[in-house]
Design a protein around this motif. Structure first.
Motif, PDB file in Angstrom:
ATOM      1  N   ALA A  41      10.340   6.427   2.059  1.00 34.00           N
ATOM      2  CA  ALA A  41       9.075   6.926   1.642  1.00 34.00           C
ATOM      3  C   ALA A  41       9.208   6.572   0.358  1.00 34.00           C
ATOM      4  CB  ALA A  41       8.440   8.243   2.638  1.00 34.00           C
ATOM      5  N   ARG A  42       9.266   7.614  -0.618  1.00 32.47           N
ATOM      6  CA  ARG A  42       9.482   7.327  -1.786  1.00 32.47           C
ATOM      7  C   ARG A  42       9.380   5.435  -2.120  1.00 32.47           C
ATOM      8  NH1 ARG A  42      13.229  10.064  -6.019  1.00 32.47           N
ATOM      9  NH2 ARG A  42      14.661   8.167  -5.753  1.00 32.47           N
ATOM     10  N   ASN A  71       8.344   3.262  -1.232  1.00 30.98           N
ATOM     11  CA  ASN A  71       7.070   2.554  -0.382  1.00 30.98           C
ATOM     12  C   ASN A  71       5.850   3.023  -1.048  1.00 30.98           C
ATOM     13  OD1 ASN A  71       8.495   1.455   1.268  1.00 30.98           O
ATOM     14  ND2 ASN A  71       8.906   2.979   2.958  1.00 30.98           N
ATOM     15  N   ILE A  72       5.703   4.361  -1.984  1.00 32.23           N
ATOM     16  CA  ILE A  72       4.169   4.826  -1.962  1.00 32.23           C
ATOM     17  C   ILE A  72       4.571   4.650  -3.083  1.00 32.23           C
ATOM     18  CG2 ILE A  72       2.728   6.881  -1.928  1.00 32.23           C
ATOM     19  CD1 ILE A  72       4.271   7.271   0.264  1.00 32.23           C
ATOM     20  N   GLY A  73       3.499   4.117  -4.074  1.00 35.37           N
ATOM     21  CA  GLY A  73       2.930   3.867  -5.486  1.00 35.37           C
ATOM     22  C   GLY A  73       3.620   2.991  -6.010  1.00 35.37           C
ATOM     23  N   GLN A 117       6.439   1.041  -8.111  1.00 34.41           N
ATOM     24  CA  GLN A 117       8.082   0.375  -8.671  1.00 34.41           C
ATOM     25  C   GLN A 117       8.297  -0.351  -9.969  1.00 34.41           C
ATOM     26  OE1 GLN A 117       9.121   2.876  -6.674  1.00 34.41           O
ATOM     27  NE2 GLN A 117       7.772   3.371  -5.244  1.00 34.41           N
ATOM     28  N   ARG A 146       3.330  -2.847  -6.937  1.00 34.27           N
ATOM     29  CA  ARG A 146       2.469  -1.700  -5.811  1.00 34.27           C
ATOM     30  C   ARG A 146       3.000  -2.221  -4.714  1.00 34.27           C
ATOM     31  NH1 ARG A 146      -2.318   0.900  -7.079  1.00 34.27           N
ATOM     32  NH2 ARG A 146      -3.271  -0.853  -6.668  1.00 34.27           N
ATOM     33  N   ASN A 167       2.742  -2.657  -0.119  1.00 32.75           N
ATOM     34  CA  ASN A 167       1.870  -1.917   0.963  1.00 32.75           C
ATOM     35  C   ASN A 167       2.415  -0.524   1.672  1.00 32.75           C
ATOM     36  OD1 ASN A 167      -0.054  -1.324   2.880  1.00 32.75           O
ATOM     37  ND2 ASN A 167      -0.579  -3.205   3.434  1.00 32.75           N
ATOM     38  N   PRO A 168       1.848   0.236   0.815  1.00 36.68           N
ATOM     39  CA  PRO A 168       2.344   1.227   2.271  1.00 36.68           C
ATOM     40  C   PRO A 168       2.331   1.575   3.388  1.00 36.68           C
ATOM     41  CG  PRO A 168       0.414   2.394   0.971  1.00 36.68           C
ATOM     42  CD  PRO A 168       0.835   0.705   0.302  1.00 36.68           C
ATOM     43  N   TRP A 169       1.425   0.983   4.003  1.00 34.82           N
ATOM     44  CA  TRP A 169       1.316   1.076   5.743  1.00 34.82           C
ATOM     45  C   TRP A 169       2.582   0.149   6.270  1.00 34.82           C
ATOM     46  CZ3 TRP A 169      -1.325   5.143   7.070  1.00 34.82           C
ATOM     47  CH2 TRP A 169      -2.284   5.299   6.747  1.00 34.82           C
ATOM     48  N   GLY A 212       6.447   2.256   6.179  1.00 37.48           N
ATOM     49  CA  GLY A 212       5.778   3.049   6.035  1.00 37.48           C
ATOM     50  C   GLY A 212       6.250   2.916   7.772  1.00 37.48           C
TER      51      GLY A 212
END
Length: 184
Positions: A21-22, A24-26, A28, A93, A95-97, A100
């Motif tokens: 999860a880390r 996938n968010i923000g 990198q 960055r 897509n976090p969706w 996820g």
């Protein structure tokens, strides 16, 4: 003793979910060597699983469908990935969706399979767990869509890493020609 094993397994799964999860968010940090290694590892494991399931027609079809869905998600994911240069380093960055959803599918199915194995073992007095063939039995018992869900993850991450490396390389070429934007 059995309760300690369950607690350790839950802790490992929770740590893996947190790390995924880390990632996938923000933003990198873009590290091509790690990206290449990750791409090769996911490709090899995915190919091994695919070839293993050739003798199981329903699981093989599920694998092919999962790989196709993973490739489609990777293509959509790379189209919404942006790059940014900070000092000397590049960051991206994603897509976090999409990441996820892929992570939730994989870990949700994994947790469900562990739950089914342990409930079967408790119901049968431990004989079922002793007779199992570890991960191979976990993959081929129950429904055949387990293989497809796992293949979504392997295809997505292998293809996404490859496309990310290619996109970054094409942006470097465009930037050196003076016609590049860094996010797309």
């Amino acid at each position: 003793m059995n309760q300690h094993y369950i607690i350790v397994m839950i802790a490992i799964v929770c740590l893996a979910i947190f790390k995924r999860a880390r990632r996938n968010i923000g933003w990198q940090k873009f590290q091509p060597s790690k990206m290449l290694i990750r791409m090769v590892v996911f490709f090899i494991i995915g190919a091994l699983l695919l070839f293993e399931n050739i003798i199981h027609p329903i699981a093989f079809i599920s694998d092919i469908a999962g790989a196709a869905i993973g490739l489609i998600l990777a293509y959509y994911g790379i189209s919404s990935t942006t790059f940014e240069k900070r000092g000397e380093d590049w960051y991206y960055r994603n897509n976090p969706w999409i990441g996820g959803i892929v992570t939730a599918l994989f870990f949700g199915r994994l947790i469900y399979r562990f739950y089914m194995m342990f409930s079967l073992a408790q119901h049968a007095g431990g004989r079922a767990l002793q007779q199992s063939n570890s991960l191979q039995n976990m993959m081929h018992t129950g429904s055949s869509w387990t293989a497809g869900l796992i293949m979504i993850m392997f295809a997505y991450y292998a293809a996404y890493c490859m496309m990310l490396l290619r996109k970054r390389k094409s942006q470097s070429i465009a930037a050196s020609c003076g016609a590049g934007t860094y996010s797309s």
